[in-house]
Design a protein around this motif. Structure first.
Motif, PDB file in Angstrom:
ATOM      1  N   PRO A 182      10.710  -2.092  12.048  1.00 14.13           N
ATOM      2  CA  PRO A 182       9.920  -1.217  11.170  1.00 14.13           C
ATOM      3  C   PRO A 182       8.697  -1.940  10.607  1.00 14.13           C
ATOM      4  CG  PRO A 182      11.867  -2.019  10.012  1.00 14.13           C
ATOM      5  CD  PRO A 182      11.995  -2.501  11.430  1.00 14.13           C
ATOM      6  N   GLN A 183       7.622  -1.204  10.447  1.00 17.87           N
ATOM      7  CA  GLN A 183       6.366  -1.790   9.948  1.00 17.87           C
ATOM      8  C   GLN A 183       5.912  -1.087   8.674  1.00 17.87           C
ATOM      9  OE1 GLN A 183       4.979  -4.460  11.320  1.00 17.87           O
ATOM     10  NE2 GLN A 183       6.630  -4.473  12.839  1.00 17.87           N
ATOM     11  N   TYR A 184       5.308  -1.875   7.780  1.00 20.92           N
ATOM     12  CA  TYR A 184       4.687  -1.261   6.608  1.00 20.92           C
ATOM     13  C   TYR A 184       3.608  -0.305   7.085  1.00 20.92           C
ATOM     14  CZ  TYR A 184       6.981  -4.628   3.566  1.00 20.92           C
ATOM     15  OH  TYR A 184       7.917  -5.349   2.872  1.00 20.92           O
ATOM     16  N   PRO A 185       3.575   0.905   6.561  1.00 20.29           N
ATOM     17  CA  PRO A 185       2.548   1.846   7.023  1.00 20.29           C
ATOM     18  C   PRO A 185       1.171   1.461   6.477  1.00 20.29           C
ATOM     19  CG  PRO A 185       3.851   2.834   5.261  1.00 20.29           C
ATOM     20  CD  PRO A 185       4.455   1.487   5.531  1.00 20.29           C
ATOM     21  N   PRO A 186       0.116   1.735   7.251  1.00 21.27           N
ATOM     22  CA  PRO A 186      -1.221   1.452   6.753  1.00 21.27           C
ATOM     23  C   PRO A 186      -1.586   2.435   5.633  1.00 21.27           C
ATOM     24  CG  PRO A 186      -1.332   2.633   8.844  1.00 21.27           C
ATOM     25  CD  PRO A 186       0.114   2.363   8.587  1.00 21.27           C
ATOM     26  N   ALA A 187      -2.515   2.041   4.802  1.00 23.52           N
ATOM     27  CA  ALA A 187      -2.951   2.907   3.701  1.00 23.52           C
ATOM     28  C   ALA A 187      -3.571   4.181   4.265  1.00 23.52           C
ATOM     29  CB  ALA A 187      -3.962   2.165   2.826  1.00 23.52           C
ATOM     30  N   ASP A 188      -3.242   5.329   3.666  1.00 22.89           N
ATOM     31  CA  ASP A 188      -3.864   6.587   4.087  1.00 22.89           C
ATOM     32  C   ASP A 188      -4.902   7.010   3.048  1.00 22.89           C
ATOM     33  OD1 ASP A 188      -2.201   7.212   2.036  1.00 22.89           O
ATOM     34  OD2 ASP A 188      -1.176   8.865   3.053  1.00 22.89           O
ATOM     35  N   PHE A 189      -5.455   5.994   2.362  1.00 19.14           N
ATOM     36  CA  PHE A 189      -6.485   6.251   1.352  1.00 19.14           C
ATOM     37  C   PHE A 189      -7.508   5.121   1.447  1.00 19.14           C
ATOM     38  CE2 PHE A 189      -2.848   4.000  -0.358  1.00 19.14           C
ATOM     39  CZ  PHE A 189      -3.412   2.872  -0.908  1.00 19.14           C
ATOM     40  N   ASP A 190      -8.598   5.276   0.772  1.00 19.17           N
ATOM     41  CA  ASP A 190      -9.661   4.262   0.795  1.00 19.17           C
ATOM     42  C   ASP A 190      -9.357   3.189  -0.254  1.00 19.17           C
ATOM     43  OD1 ASP A 190     -11.998   2.758   0.380  1.00 19.17           O
ATOM     44  OD2 ASP A 190     -13.287   4.458   0.938  1.00 19.17           O
ATOM     45  N   VAL A 191      -8.877   2.041   0.228  1.00 22.13           N
ATOM     46  CA  VAL A 191      -8.419   1.000  -0.691  1.00 22.13           C
ATOM     47  C   VAL A 191      -9.548   0.513  -1.606  1.00 22.13           C
ATOM     48  CG1 VAL A 191      -7.411  -1.312  -0.851  1.00 22.13           C
ATOM     49  CG2 VAL A 191      -6.621   0.256   0.930  1.00 22.13           C
ATOM     50  N   GLN A 192     -10.708   0.228  -1.020  1.00 21.83           N
ATOM     51  CA  GLN A 192     -11.810  -0.313  -1.832  1.00 21.83           C
ATOM     52  C   GLN A 192     -12.285   0.685  -2.885  1.00 21.83           C
ATOM     53  OE1 GLN A 192     -12.477  -3.377  -2.197  1.00 21.83           O
ATOM     54  NE2 GLN A 192     -10.985  -3.771  -0.569  1.00 21.83           N
ATOM     55  N   GLU A 193     -12.296   1.950  -2.490  1.00 23.77           N
ATOM     56  CA  GLU A 193     -12.734   2.970  -3.445  1.00 23.77           C
ATOM     57  C   GLU A 193     -11.729   3.096  -4.601  1.00 23.77           C
ATOM     58  OE1 GLU A 193     -11.917   6.896  -2.933  1.00 23.77           O
ATOM     59  OE2 GLU A 193     -12.942   7.201  -4.861  1.00 23.77           O
ATOM     60  N   CYS A 194     -10.433   3.055  -4.263  1.00 14.75           N
ATOM     61  CA  CYS A 194      -9.408   3.130  -5.309  1.00 14.75           C
ATOM     62  C   CYS A 194      -9.490   1.915  -6.233  1.00 14.75           C
ATOM     63  CB  CYS A 194      -8.015   3.227  -4.683  1.00 14.75           C
ATOM     64  SG  CYS A 194      -7.648   4.869  -4.038  1.00 14.75           S
ATOM     65  N   HIS A 218       0.816  -1.219   0.000  1.00 19.03           N
ATOM     66  CA  HIS A 218       0.000   0.000   0.000  1.00 19.03           C
ATOM     67  C   HIS A 218       0.847   1.266   0.000  1.00 19.03           C
ATOM     68  CE1 HIS A 218      -3.902  -2.096   1.569  1.00 19.03           C
ATOM     69  NE2 HIS A 218      -3.682  -2.293   0.286  1.00 19.03           N
ATOM     70  N   TRP A 219       2.027   1.206   0.652  1.00 13.13           N
ATOM     71  CA  TRP A 219       2.889   2.397   0.701  1.00 13.13           C
ATOM     72  C   TRP A 219       3.387   2.828  -0.672  1.00 13.13           C
ATOM     73  CZ3 TRP A 219       8.207   2.251  -0.548  1.00 13.13           C
ATOM     74  CH2 TRP A 219       8.729   0.969  -0.801  1.00 13.13           C
ATOM     75  N   LYS A 220       3.340   1.899  -1.622  1.00 10.74           N
ATOM     76  CA  LYS A 220       3.791   2.252  -2.975  1.00 10.74           C
ATOM     77  C   LYS A 220       2.683   2.901  -3.797  1.00 10.74           C
ATOM     78  CE  LYS A 220       7.203  -1.446  -3.544  1.00 10.74           C
ATOM     79  NZ  LYS A 220       7.735  -2.447  -4.503  1.00 10.74           N
ATOM     80  N   PHE A 221       1.468   2.900  -3.233  1.00  9.45           N
ATOM     81  CA  PHE A 221       0.318   3.400  -3.994  1.00  9.45           C
ATOM     82  C   PHE A 221      -0.125   4.757  -3.476  1.00  9.45           C
ATOM     83  CE2 PHE A 221      -4.113   3.998  -4.967  1.00  9.45           C
ATOM     84  CZ  PHE A 221      -4.220   3.528  -6.257  1.00  9.45           C
ATOM     85  N   SER A 222      -0.584   5.581  -4.382  1.00  7.02           N
ATOM     86  CA  SER A 222      -1.209   6.839  -3.983  1.00  7.02           C
ATOM     87  C   SER A 222      -2.362   7.096  -4.941  1.00  7.02           C
ATOM     88  CB  SER A 222      -0.177   7.957  -4.025  1.00  7.02           C
ATOM     89  OG  SER A 222      -0.686   9.074  -4.685  1.00  7.02           O
ATOM     90  N   PRO A 223      -3.468   7.660  -4.432  1.00  8.50           N
ATOM     91  CA  PRO A 223      -4.596   7.939  -5.327  1.00  8.50           C
ATOM     92  C   PRO A 223      -4.176   8.797  -6.523  1.00  8.50           C
ATOM     93  CG  PRO A 223      -5.276   8.176  -3.042  1.00  8.50           C
ATOM     94  CD  PRO A 223      -3.786   7.988  -3.024  1.00  8.50           C
ATOM     95  N   GLY A 224      -3.078   9.569  -6.353  1.00  7.74           N
ATOM     96  CA  GLY A 224      -2.555  10.358  -7.476  1.00  7.74           C
ATOM     97  C   GLY A 224      -2.151   9.486  -8.662  1.00  7.74           C
ATOM     98  N   ASP A 225      -1.829   8.217  -8.384  1.00  6.97           N
ATOM     99  CA  ASP A 225      -1.477   7.305  -9.474  1.00  6.97           C
ATOM    100  C   ASP A 225      -2.658   7.123 -10.433  1.00  6.97           C
ATOM    101  OD1 ASP A 225       0.810   7.081  -7.971  1.00  6.97           O
ATOM    102  OD2 ASP A 225       0.482   5.000  -7.353  1.00  6.97           O
ATOM    103  N   LEU A 226      -3.874   7.167  -9.853  1.00 10.81           N
ATOM    104  CA  LEU A 226      -5.067   7.012 -10.702  1.00 10.81           C
ATOM    105  C   LEU A 226      -5.297   8.263 -11.548  1.00 10.81           C
ATOM    106  CD1 LEU A 226      -7.469   5.221  -8.165  1.00 10.81           C
ATOM    107  CD2 LEU A 226      -6.187   4.200 -10.070  1.00 10.81           C
ATOM    108  N   GLU A 227      -4.963   9.426 -10.943  1.00  9.12           N
ATOM    109  CA  GLU A 227      -5.083  10.660 -11.725  1.00  9.12           C
ATOM    110  C   GLU A 227      -4.117  10.659 -12.896  1.00  9.12           C
ATOM    111  OE1 GLU A 227      -4.656  13.911  -8.874  1.00  9.12           O
ATOM    112  OE2 GLU A 227      -5.976  12.761  -7.542  1.00  9.12           O
ATOM    113  N   ASP A 228      -2.875  10.195 -12.648  1.00  7.00           N
ATOM    114  CA  ASP A 228      -1.911  10.123 -13.736  1.00  7.00           C
ATOM    115  C   ASP A 228      -2.363   9.104 -14.790  1.00  7.00           C
ATOM    116  OD1 ASP A 228      -0.213  12.053 -12.784  1.00  7.00           O
ATOM    117  OD2 ASP A 228       1.199  10.662 -11.853  1.00  7.00           O
ATOM    118  N   ARG A 229      -2.954   8.006 -14.316  1.00  3.38           N
ATOM    119  CA  ARG A 229      -3.431   6.977 -15.251  1.00  3.38           C
ATOM    120  C   ARG A 229      -4.511   7.543 -16.163  1.00  3.38           C
ATOM    121  NH1 ARG A 229      -3.724   1.630 -16.404  1.00  3.38           N
ATOM    122  NH2 ARG A 229      -5.769   0.688 -16.780  1.00  3.38           N
ATOM    123  N   ALA A 230      -5.351   8.406 -15.589  1.00  2.00           N
ATOM    124  CA  ALA A 230      -6.416   9.015 -16.388  1.00  2.00           C
ATOM    125  C   ALA A 230      -5.838   9.929 -17.475  1.00  2.00           C
ATOM    126  CB  ALA A 230      -7.365   9.795 -15.479  1.00  2.00           C
TER     127      ALA A 230
END
Lengths: 273, 273
Positions: B254-266, A191-203
């Motif tokens: 060290p721990q993987y950080p939790p998502a700071d976005f809505d995974v299901q929505e993305c 999840h840390w590698k993902f950002s909702p901005g990636d979807l904006e760039d994909r668009a």
């Protein structure tokens, strides 16, 4: 893999992102070929590093660009991971900080350049500054045009100073990106590698492809050529980048420097201790 | 391997440089044990890097010191080479340049520190500035004493800022060094690693050992301990440094950080593309 001829447009949509041009016959053969490259790559790197201790200023800079999930990080891990870390200077460029924005776009690049004898690797680079601003309309078109010229002058100066500049566009397909983003969303450790901005760039995919085409058309030069590497298949991507590095390092042909001291005399002195 | 207790003197001459304390039973078992460490080390490094993207400032700094040929470079190649290069910041310090000499001895060190999430590796370090000047009498003794205090304050500040500082003295024997220097003299591909100055340093062996003992006595602290690793056997050296890194990284946890976005929505948005 395609070397973009200076001034020519590489029509990205017409290039098969899952192709393996010039490569081994399949994954197994590819993995084997990559393993066979490790020793000569390490040998050339050591010679390059050794030569620098005698004043040789030559070095190599690998610029990796590509859409999200195109494998820039994977290339660093798997291809650059074969080198001795002491001779590698890796830098992953993020969105510019406030301090970086206060300077010319090449300021942070200059600070991250490989020193003589080193292999520098940029995961993203100064090319972000002719891609993002253009696609998102953040900077007037004429300023982007001026940046192409600034980049060419900058890279020419690097080449004149002994830097072999190798620029690689990792070309993945639109479908392949969906699969890879999905894999990131479906694995909490990614999840840390993902950002909702990636979807904006994909668009904005077509706009990005066009911005890449234009950047490569303007900035693929004799001094610093652009290469397009089909990147849907990770083994081919690793093989192609490894091959490119091998060829460029062989062209540099670094040599161990001769002793600048009297070997036999030192030998005698040592044995007397 | 020995952790030097704060304020205590480790009598280097009494430590067997070919010993393998706590280590595997021999070279074959050692090589196997090292290979088994690769996966957990890589996993911990990725977690450390991932955590930094969510604001975790923690990182690790490995300081490698030792006489010429003690294996600082070999440790970087074989132990650090197992990590992902994107998260490693390696710096080999040479004799200070004119610009570096114009600044405090910690100036060039500050600039080479690992950023949050990174593993920094120093091949030689700020400790050179309490070793060489002392042995060669380049700097008055009281100034060297002040530097110990400056180093302790500096390293304490690093620890307070989330840096796990691990300092390793690679301890080789006088005879072993002769063999290794001889091997360099007898192989033209290794001449670049040799300098007649190495023989001058060798002639000052007892003075250097004393300077190391003193530096470790003064600067092994709770915040930044010194470890003495017997280094005549390369496999043991690699195993011991790998083990130390593994333990310190496990302690960081060290721990993987939790998502700071809505995974299901993305996920939904992605699948709609």
């Amino acid at each position: 893999m395609l070397r973009v001829p200076p001034g020519e447009r590489a029509a990205l949509a017409e290039l098969d992102t899952s192709a393996t041009p010039g490569g081994p016959s399949g994954k197994a053969a590819g993995t084997e070929a990559i393993a066979r490259m490790a020793a000569p790559l390490a040998d050339l790197q050591e010679r390059l590093y050794a030569a620098s201790t005698a004043g040789d200023r030559r070095r190599l800079l690998l610029v990796l660009q590509g859409m999200d999930t195109s494998g820039k990080g994977g290339t660093v891990k798997h291809v650059i991971g074969q080198f001795n870390p002491v001779g590698c200077r890796v830098r992953a460029f993020k969105a510019p900080t406030r301090e970086e924005r206060a300077h010319s776009f090449l300021w942070r690049i200059e600070k991250a350049l490989p020193q003589p004898g080193e292999i520098g690797i940029f995961d993203r680079s100064h090319y972000e500054d002719v891609l993002v601003p253009r696609v998102r309309g953040l900077v007037p078109a004429d300023r982007v045009e001026r940046r192409y010229a600034q980049i060419n002058a900058f890279e020419k100066a690097l080449a004149d100073d002994g830097v072999t500049v190798v620029k690689v566009f990792l070309h993945i397909g639109y479908e392949e990106q969906r699969e890879r983003l999905l894999a990131r969303l479906d694995d909490p450790r990614k999840h840390w590698k993902f950002s909702p901005g990636d979807l904006e760039d994909r668009a904005l995919w077509p706009a990005y492809q066009e911005a890449y085409e234009l950047a490569m058309e303007r900035c693929s030069t004799e001094a610093a050529p652009w290469y397009v590497v089909p990147a849907d298949r990770k083994w081919y991507r690793n093989w192609a980048v490894g091959k490119l590095l091998l060829e460029r390092l062989e062209a540099i042909g670094p040599q161990y420097p001769p002793a600048d001291f009297d070997v036999q005399e030192c030998r005698k002195r040592l044995l007397a201790t």
